[in-house]
Design an enzyme around this catalytic site. Structure first.
Site, PDB file in Angstrom:
ATOM      1  CB  THR B  99     -10.622   2.620  -9.232  1.00  0.00           C
ATOM      2  OG1 THR B  99     -11.103   3.039 -10.519  1.00  0.00           O
ATOM      3  CG2 THR B  99     -11.306   1.318  -8.852  1.00  0.00           C
ATOM      4  CE  LYS B 175     -13.407   1.816 -13.082  1.00  0.00           C
ATOM      5  NZ  LYS B 175     -12.293   2.712 -12.827  1.00  0.00           N
ATOM      6  CE  LYS B 243      -5.849   1.349  -7.761  1.00  0.00           C
ATOM      7  NZ  LYS B 243      -7.264   1.806  -7.760  1.00  0.00           N
TER       8      LYS B 243
END
Lengths: 308, 308
Positions: B99, B175, B243
């Site tokens: 990701t 995503k 993150k």
């Protein structure tokens, strides 16, 4: 009981209307109370008995369902001039279906009990469509004997009842936590879908993918789809979450509990309300966010230049 | 192709390990790359070929799955000293399962293409258990011909693939939106469940009720239950959302897009990370919130007084 259970529904808004017509459909005598003459005429046409005043509508009621907007209205229709307790028989069961602060749910119940009534804590969820079908969900706490006594009415209006014990206030607390989650999830759906639109993502495909993924929520799947479709018709008003997340903030603050995410979501609902969207659909949060970055509301084509 | 598809998996963490063993289970020759000798020994015992260096592991690979933690690590294993592109045959297909920001996904793909490789954008979701079972979900964009060429490998590692078009970056964008929602929903679950505990609500009953109501989310239902059970074992680390929500904030900021709810959730994950919980489960947000109001973590009995 040989005669059928008689119900009064106070407040014939989207949810109360659905409960009242579901009771009629089940063949139960039902009185409806509202301040809007057109709503009363419609209820009369459905076969119900319509009243403008709570005091006129509860004298022969076994159960009174309270379906007004907030705690202040609930107190007014129960305890104000022409309030229901002025004429209700002692022992009448009052089911409070309004989403109110747990502290308010308890306070209202204590005043009802002091007036000789039986109080149930019965916040509901499910929206207008399920209400009209007699398929709402009820979060229910209060004396079991009272729930047993009004079982035919509960059966008529709901598809699912979560019994949460004998104490008034428990159901209101669970409903409050549900509203915390639902309100944040709705605002987050607006933030996520509007950002996706800004990034040029195909919204329908994204909605399908995320509805099957870890990012899904009931609100994203069932209400976010309206944003994806550019459907900003009113299903549930911005001001409902201004109220409900305000309840969360206030009840949490009483314990010194920090609710930073709730407050971020509340700030968006408050901003939309202050901008005049309070009675519009909460999907309008997406339009408000889109306005901030100069793009059309998600799901909608850009508006033509009105000056040309 | 007459010889079986040969895969290399770079990064044998929870997700990469699951992919690698799923490929082996499907009978496909598989090389695994990691920096941890114990992990390499375990992979060797599973029947895979284990390597410490990407450059040593990709010379005969048809497809390289990149399963490291973030964009910086992806760039290092691909383009650094002993990076995969130094030895991969031209035309090797690289599937980036990390990701990363959409802008980073595109930048990495452009560098791979400049080196003569084929780049696919394939972020995954589903967690370690589903990864080990070969049942992750893949959000997939990039050239169809390349997906067709590696179909046996995709089949081996995933239960569901959402094909999102020919352009690298599209899958990373979807995503990212999924992570926005999942991250906010996780932090909101922690806020809601901890507040519920503070209010004295029975958590198991509440979780059951809300999982069937409008307040539900995938995170509340599937991860919130760990908080309800007092299970703070690590399933997914706090730093993953530090993150991923940081990516959302930065990509949104590039468009001047306001993400107030994302930032509220990010602030909680950052606070937990700063307090030393970065590698612990994200359920620890609930413990952090409980600490602030002097109560035990939800789902846990109060600790005994250590001074006595």
């Amino acid at each position: 009981m040989s005669k059928p259970l008689t119900s009064t529904v106070i407040g014939l808004g989207a949810m109360g209307w659905g409960a009242a017509v579901s009771l009629l459909r089940a063949g139960l005598p039902t009185r409806g109370v509202d301040i809007r003459p057109d709503v009363l005429a419609r209820f009369d046409a459905e076969g119900g008995k319509a009243f403008a005043s709570p005091a006129d509508a509860v004298a022969d009621a076994d159960v009174v369902f309270v379906y007004v907007v907030n705690a202040a209205q609930a107190e007014a229709v129960l305890f104000g001039d022409n309030g229901a307790v002025t004429t209700a028989r002692p022992g009448t069961i009052f089911a409070n279906c309004v989403t109110v602060a747990p502290s308010a749910a308890i306070a209202i119940a204590r005043r009802l009990e002091a007036a000789g009534m039986v109080a149930l804590d019965t916040p509901v969820s499910g929206g207008a469509v399920r209400a009209a079908a007699g398929e709402i969900t009820i979060m229910a706490s209060g004396p079991s004997a009272a729930f047993d006594a009004i079982a035919p009415a509960i059966e008529a209006i709901s598809a699912r009842v979560f019994r949460l014990g004998e104490e008034v206030g428990t159901a209101a607390r669970v409903k409050m936590i549900n509203q915390l989650l639902a309100g944040v999830h709705m605002a987050t759906a607006a933030e996520a879908i509007t950002l996706a639109a800004r990034l040029g993502i195909d919204l329908k495909t994204m909605h399908e993918v995320i509805s099957a993924s870890a990012g899904n929520s009931w609100m994203f799947e069932n209400r976010g789809i309206h944003i994806v479709d550019g459907d900003y018709a009113t299903h549930s008003a911005v001001d409902i979450f201004v109220k409900d997340l305000g309840i969360v903030r206030d009840e949490a603050a009483a314990f010194g509990f920090p609710t930073v995410i709730t407050e971020a979501a509340l700030s968006l609902f408050q901003e939309a309300s202050a901008a005049g969207m309070g009675r519009e659909d909460d999907a309008m949060l997406a339009k408000m966010l889109a306005d901030k970055v100069g793009m059309p509301a998600p799901g909608r084509a850009p508006e033509k230049d009105k000056a040309s």
